[in-house]
Design an enzyme around this catalytic site. Structure first.
Site, PDB file in Angstrom:
ATOM      1  N   ASP A   1       0.791  -1.239   0.000  1.00 35.25           N
ATOM      2  CA  ASP A   1       0.000   0.000   0.000  1.00 35.25           C
ATOM      3  C   ASP A   1       0.823   1.289   0.000  1.00 35.25           C
ATOM      4  O   ASP A   1       0.359   2.307   0.536  1.00 35.25           O
ATOM      5  CB  ASP A   1      -0.957   0.011   1.187  1.00 35.25           C
ATOM      6  CG  ASP A   1      -2.104  -0.951   1.035  1.00 35.25           C
ATOM      7  OD1 ASP A   1      -2.219  -1.580  -0.031  1.00 35.25           O
ATOM      8  OD2 ASP A   1      -2.884  -1.105   1.990  1.00 35.25           O
TER       9      ASP A   1
ATOM     10  N   LYS B   1      -5.134  -6.122  -4.252  1.00 34.28           N
ATOM     11  CA  LYS B   1      -5.879  -6.678  -3.125  1.00 34.28           C
ATOM     12  C   LYS B   1      -7.148  -5.873  -2.906  1.00 34.28           C
ATOM     13  O   LYS B   1      -7.284  -4.743  -3.393  1.00 34.28           O
ATOM     14  CB  LYS B   1      -5.023  -6.718  -1.853  1.00 34.28           C
ATOM     15  CG  LYS B   1      -4.673  -5.375  -1.245  1.00 34.28           C
ATOM     16  CD  LYS B   1      -3.789  -5.596  -0.015  1.00 34.28           C
ATOM     17  CE  LYS B   1      -3.410  -4.292   0.661  1.00 34.28           C
ATOM     18  NZ  LYS B   1      -4.544  -3.609   1.297  1.00 34.28           N
TER      19      LYS B   1
ATOM     20  N   CYS C   1      -3.280  -2.995   7.159  1.00 35.37           N
ATOM     21  CA  CYS C   1      -3.041  -3.888   6.017  1.00 35.37           C
ATOM     22  C   CYS C   1      -1.762  -4.709   6.163  1.00 35.37           C
ATOM     23  O   CYS C   1      -1.738  -5.887   5.786  1.00 35.37           O
ATOM     24  CB  CYS C   1      -3.011  -3.083   4.728  1.00 35.37           C
ATOM     25  SG  CYS C   1      -4.627  -2.390   4.293  1.00 35.37           S
TER      26      CYS C   1
END
Length: 261
Positions: free
Chosen positions: A57, A166, A199
């Site tokens: 991310d 994702k 995450c």
């Protein structure tokens, strides 16, 4: 393997060698690259030929001052802290033939696989700017192939890198990540990116549950959450799910690679 007509079929080391008459299923391993790595709890001995790094991310929506989190009032300066350490580490790992896997939110335009619970996280009232909505700069929040979902400019995806989209905080849920890692025979995973307590942690926990060796690189990981969330993440990784180290220790270990010991 020595038969001149045999051709590789698959991704080494998970590859057969075949011709019209023979299928060699022995899967010869990659040459070992053994290192020692200092962590906060133990010194590890590991094989880089069985390792991969996950960069999670490091995207405009989470790390850029014009991205989603910044637009809803989050201070994203902590999320930018891993950039410089990753700039130093990733070329070293690529040179050592360690796969670099970019694990990023990249939602479908129709959001058909996104539940209300996932959409509620950052749009609790339903009238805010949430997944798939348009930012002031016109980008769609975490939409696959949009500026919002792109990796920050300071970090470059190389042609040899692997990108995985994702759709939840865990990168293993409803994605090909596990299949890719098993096809590459990579069982030791270095974890980096943001947010550490969300995450990164969810992906690391799932990796642990699936039997992977998990190492969080502290200086390559960050969170925009309160400090106690960061401290709890470090505690839980060391206590339950793996080990905590840093990029400098990993680079030092790579400098001493032994091909056979």
């Amino acid at each position: 393997m020595n038969h001149p007509s045999l051709r590789s079929l698959g991704v080494p080391p998970n590859a057969w060698y075949v011709d019209a008459a023979i299928a060699d299923l022995t899967r010869p391993p990659l040459d070992p690259q053994l290192i020692t790595l200092a962590t906060e709890t133990k010194t590890l001995r590991l094989d880089l030929a069985k390792a991969a790094i996950l960069v999670i991310d490091m995207q405009n929506d989470f790390c850029h001052p014009d991205g989603w989190l910044a637009s809803i009032g989050v201070d994203v300066s902590p999320a930018r802290q891993p950039i410089a350490p990753l700039q130093g580490l990733l070329p070293v790992l690529r040179n050592a033939q360690v796969p670099v896997i970019w694990l990023n939110w990249g939602n479908r335009p129709d959001l058909m696989n996104i539940s209300p619970a996932t959409r509620h996280v950052y749009n609790a009232t339903g009238d805010g700017v949430g997944l798939g909505d348009r930012l002031p700069n016109g980008a769609l929040v975490l939409m696959k192939d949009s500026w919002a979902a792109a990796v920050v400019d300071e970090l470059e995806l190389k042609p040899e890198d692997i990108a995985v989209d994702k759709y939840r905080m865990s990168g293993f849920w409803d994605t090909p990540l596990d299949s890719i890692l098993r096809n590459l025979s990579r069982t030791t995973l270095f974890f980096t990116g943001v947010n550490a307590d969300q995450c990164v942690m969810a992906t690391l926990q799932d990796a642990n549950f699936l039997g992977y060796d998990c190492i969080l690189l502290q200086d390559c990981t960050a969170t925009t959450s309160p400090e106690f969330c960061w401290q709890a993440t470090l505690y839980n990784v060391k206590q339950c799910f793996g080990f905590v180290s840093n990029s400098h220790a990993l680079i030092d270990g790579i400098k001493t690679i032994s091909p056979s010991n």
